[in-house]
Design a protein around this motif. Structure first.
Motif, short mmCIF file in Angstrom:
data_model
loop_
_atom_site.label_atom_id
_atom_site.label_comp_id
_atom_site.label_asym_id
_atom_site.label_seq_id
_atom_site.Cartn_x
_atom_site.Cartn_y
_atom_site.Cartn_z
N ARG A 199 52.81 45.95 13.34
CA ARG A 199 52.64 45.02 13.35
C ARG A 199 53.74 44.69 14.91
NH1 ARG A 199 51.66 39.84 9.27
NH2 ARG A 199 49.08 40.82 8.48
N PRO A 200 53.51 43.70 16.03
CA PRO A 200 55.08 43.94 16.27
C PRO A 200 56.47 43.25 16.48
CG PRO A 200 53.66 41.72 17.21
CD PRO A 200 52.93 42.94 15.69
N LYS A 201 56.36 43.20 15.15
CA LYS A 201 58.29 43.03 14.72
C LYS A 201 58.68 44.13 14.34
CE LYS A 201 56.10 38.78 12.60
NZ LYS A 201 55.67 37.56 12.00
N PRO A 202 59.87 44.15 14.53
CA PRO A 202 61.57 45.16 14.88
C PRO A 202 61.12 45.87 13.67
CG PRO A 202 62.05 43.22 16.37
CD PRO A 202 60.55 43.14 15.67
N ALA A 203 60.63 44.73 12.58
CA ALA A 203 61.07 45.54 10.49
C ALA A 203 60.02 46.90 10.62
CB ALA A 203 61.00 44.73 10.17
N TYR A 204 58.87 46.18 11.54
CA TYR A 204 57.62 46.82 10.92
C TYR A 204 57.82 47.91 12.18
CZ TYR A 204 55.40 43.41 8.96
OH TYR A 204 54.59 42.66 7.93
#
Length: 160
Positions: free
Chosen positions: A69-74
């Motif tokens: 997924r494009p979110k930083p935590a991933y």
């Protein structure tokens, strides 16, 4: 069999392998082949580990990864995919591709690899389990393809 990084010359064959599954199978929820530009961009992506299996001078499968997924935590989680041409399934091609892909991802500091398997697909589930993936859930009737609802199993493997 040789496992190596994909080259621009491999993209037509890779696209054919995937396109057949898009049109005739349910391993992908795409219903049309992807355009050449998509494959070129995938090859150019530096963190996707685009690999091919070559047998007697012919590409017979490929493996790649992408952002989960494009979110930083991933950023330490990648989604993997492996496709093998008809006639080469069940011969160790998928396993060789996965072993090389997972080693490269581990070297890059990836923590978790996820994979989605459209059901039924006992061969793919067996491959993933043999590579150390564990099933973490099934989404029922999540896609519709070829006139039927298709379930999707999610699997994961912790690398480090």
């Amino acid at each position: 069999m040789d496992i190596r990084r994909a080259l621009p010359a491999d993209l037509d064959t890779v696209a054919d392998i995937y396109g057949r599954e898009a049109r005739e199978g349910h391993a992908t929820f795409d219903v049309e082949p992807r355009p050449a530009t998509w494959w070129e961009e995938k090859l150019a992506a530096t963190d996707d580990h685009f690999l091919v299996a070559e047998h007697q001078g012919r590409v017979v499968g490929y493996a790649t990864s992408g952002a989960f997924r494009p979110k930083p935590a991933y950023r330490h989680t990648r989604e993997s995919t492996v496709y093998v041409a008809p006639g080469h399934q069940g011969l160790g091609t998928g396993r060789a591709l996965y072993d090389a892909l997972l080693a490269g991802l581990a070297d890059d500091g990836v923590h978790l690899v996820v994979a989605a398997v459209a059901l039924p697909n006992p061969a793919s589930l067996a491959l993933h389990r043999a590579c150390g993936f564990e099933e973490v859930g099934v989404m029922r009737e999540v896609g519709r393809k070829l006139g039927r609802w298709v379930d999707l199993a999610w699997l994961q493997k912790v690398l480090g």
